[in-house]
Design a protein around this motif. Sequence first.
Motif, PDB file in Angstrom:
ATOM      1  N   LEU A  50       0.976  -1.073  -0.071  1.00  0.00           N
ATOM      2  CA  LEU A  50      -0.001  -0.141  -0.024  1.00  0.00           C
ATOM      3  C   LEU A  50       0.980   1.106   0.004  1.00  0.00           C
ATOM      4  O   LEU A  50       0.470   2.414  -0.741  1.00  0.00           O
ATOM      5  N   TYR A  51       2.158   1.222   1.059  1.00  0.00           N
ATOM      6  CA  TYR A  51       2.713   2.292   0.949  1.00  0.00           C
ATOM      7  C   TYR A  51       3.442   2.697  -0.436  1.00  0.00           C
ATOM      8  O   TYR A  51       3.523   3.932  -1.094  1.00  0.00           O
ATOM      9  N   GLN A  52       3.979   1.636  -1.104  1.00  0.00           N
ATOM     10  CA  GLN A  52       4.321   1.520  -2.694  1.00  0.00           C
ATOM     11  C   GLN A  52       3.493   2.311  -3.660  1.00  0.00           C
ATOM     12  O   GLN A  52       3.881   3.038  -4.355  1.00  0.00           O
ATOM     13  N   ALA A  53       2.298   1.821  -3.485  1.00  0.00           N
ATOM     14  CA  ALA A  53       1.346   2.190  -4.309  1.00  0.00           C
ATOM     15  C   ALA A  53       0.861   3.587  -4.303  1.00  0.00           C
ATOM     16  O   ALA A  53       0.722   4.272  -5.241  1.00  0.00           O
ATOM     17  N   LYS A  54       0.689   4.040  -2.900  1.00  0.00           N
ATOM     18  CA  LYS A  54       0.520   5.275  -2.745  1.00  0.00           C
ATOM     19  C   LYS A  54       1.432   6.335  -3.451  1.00  0.00           C
ATOM     20  O   LYS A  54       1.374   7.521  -3.887  1.00  0.00           O
TER      21      LYS A  54
ATOM     22  N   PHE B  72       0.803  10.613   1.725  1.00  0.00           N
ATOM     23  CA  PHE B  72       1.196  10.833   0.626  1.00  0.00           C
ATOM     24  C   PHE B  72       0.860  11.902  -0.163  1.00  0.00           C
ATOM     25  O   PHE B  72       1.405  12.767  -1.079  1.00  0.00           O
ATOM     26  N   MET B  73      -0.742  12.140   0.018  1.00  0.00           N
ATOM     27  CA  MET B  73      -1.286  13.451  -0.911  1.00  0.00           C
ATOM     28  C   MET B  73      -0.674  14.796  -0.404  1.00  0.00           C
ATOM     29  O   MET B  73      -0.421  15.515  -1.164  1.00  0.00           O
ATOM     30  N   LEU B  74      -0.560  14.836   0.933  1.00  0.00           N
ATOM     31  CA  LEU B  74      -0.151  16.281   1.586  1.00  0.00           C
ATOM     32  C   LEU B  74       1.432  16.477   1.217  1.00  0.00           C
ATOM     33  O   LEU B  74       1.736  17.471   1.118  1.00  0.00           O
ATOM     34  N   THR B  75       2.172  15.483   0.958  1.00  0.00           N
ATOM     35  CA  THR B  75       3.559  15.367   0.714  1.00  0.00           C
ATOM     36  C   THR B  75       3.781  16.060  -0.413  1.00  0.00           C
ATOM     37  O   THR B  75       4.609  17.079  -0.560  1.00  0.00           O
ATOM     38  N   ARG B  76       2.927  15.774  -1.535  1.00  0.00           N
ATOM     39  CA  ARG B  76       3.029  16.219  -2.765  1.00  0.00           C
ATOM     40  C   ARG B  76       2.827  17.807  -2.642  1.00  0.00           C
ATOM     41  O   ARG B  76       3.269  18.748  -3.245  1.00  0.00           O
TER      42      ARG B  76
ATOM     43  N   GLU C 234       1.017   6.578  -6.949  1.00  0.00           N
ATOM     44  CA  GLU C 234      -0.092   7.535  -7.197  1.00  0.00           C
ATOM     45  C   GLU C 234       0.070   8.776  -7.132  1.00  0.00           C
ATOM     46  O   GLU C 234      -0.257   9.688  -7.992  1.00  0.00           O
ATOM     47  N   TYR C 235       0.775   9.153  -5.923  1.00  0.00           N
ATOM     48  CA  TYR C 235       0.975  10.712  -5.635  1.00  0.00           C
ATOM     49  C   TYR C 235       2.343  10.962  -6.331  1.00  0.00           C
ATOM     50  O   TYR C 235       2.802  12.167  -6.048  1.00  0.00           O
ATOM     51  N   GLN C 236       3.257  10.353  -6.762  1.00  0.00           N
ATOM     52  CA  GLN C 236       4.727  10.425  -7.386  1.00  0.00           C
ATOM     53  C   GLN C 236       5.319  11.051  -6.385  1.00  0.00           C
ATOM     54  O   GLN C 236       6.023  12.275  -6.396  1.00  0.00           O
ATOM     55  N   VAL C 237       5.650  10.346  -5.224  1.00  0.00           N
ATOM     56  CA  VAL C 237       6.253  10.802  -3.839  1.00  0.00           C
ATOM     57  C   VAL C 237       7.522   9.754  -3.766  1.00  0.00           C
ATOM     58  O   VAL C 237       7.205   8.364  -3.525  1.00  0.00           O
TER      59      VAL C 237
ATOM     60  N   THR D 215       6.922  12.689   4.651  1.00  0.00           N
ATOM     61  CA  THR D 215       5.622  11.628   4.521  1.00  0.00           C
ATOM     62  C   THR D 215       5.455  11.057   6.082  1.00  0.00           C
ATOM     63  O   THR D 215       4.364  10.814   6.439  1.00  0.00           O
ATOM     64  N   ASN D 216       6.790  10.672   6.444  1.00  0.00           N
ATOM     65  CA  ASN D 216       6.803   9.960   7.670  1.00  0.00           C
ATOM     66  C   ASN D 216       6.257  10.766   9.030  1.00  0.00           C
ATOM     67  O   ASN D 216       5.416  10.455   9.765  1.00  0.00           O
TER      68      ASN D 216
END
Length: 291
Positions: free
Chosen positions: A156-160, A241-245, A163-166, A184-185
């Motif tokens: 899931l981590y990898q997929a996100k 992941f969304m907010l990291t971007r 998805e968000y290119q992070v 992210t962490n």
Amino acid sequence: MATGQRLFVKVTRDSLPQVKDKYPFLYLERGRLEIDDSSIKWIDSENNVVPLPVATLNALLLGPGTSITHDAVKTATAANCSVCWVGEDSLLFYAAGFLPTADTRNLKQQIELAADPKKSVEVARRMFSRRFPDADLDGKSLKEMMGMEGHRVRALYQAKAEEYQVGWKGRKFVPGKFETSDVTNQIMTASNAALYGILCSAVHSMGYSPHVGFIHSGSPLPFIYDLADLYKEHLCIDLAFMLTREMAGRYNKHKVSESFRARVIEMDLLSKLVDDVAEVLGVGRASGRRK
């Protein structure tokens, strides 16, 4: 209470629960709880006075800027209403006052389930089935299901991240060294802590114990961590992941708090949790403290 999106609305005479209702908790901030003719009254920061029907409440959650008199604590206890001290919107949980007269029906059910190896695994299996709706978990041991969960979360981590290119180098958290983690962490750690705070307040208000778990062990709040895993994918992992971007490498605690709160409201977590706890424990709808 502050304007904007909040988990809890301002307490007024019109928004109080009716006598026929039994609410799991009532959140208060920036005001004072006192006694008036043997009943508890709430005086808010604007000097509005609201009588509180504590006999219809399982718990009072006291947020920032609150104070309570000794007599108010005694009256709440006599009405079998516990008192918890929390952060804003209960995003942090600090302490709880335990009642010598509390109904322990839910706690007894929880302990009986956890103490029986077969029933305990059945509860864990119901929790895992929420994350693996298409998998056949019958006959799976707790260790096997935990292994499946580990693989699922890493994937899931990898997929996100994709998805968000992070960029993602794995989950890392060192207690007391929050700033040493990547953004992210940091977001994930902060949103996890907020989720634990909400769950602690709600679990206490329903008469269960955060300390009696079914999957996690060797930690201070195993039941909270068990329940948190039901909601982390959307409330914490996807959010991180969304907010990291969006943050472009700079951690913004206000943005994290606002975004997390918005997702909790959208999910209606506080209402959903009551039914989810009953479902995973297999005990029917949570009854609260009183019979």
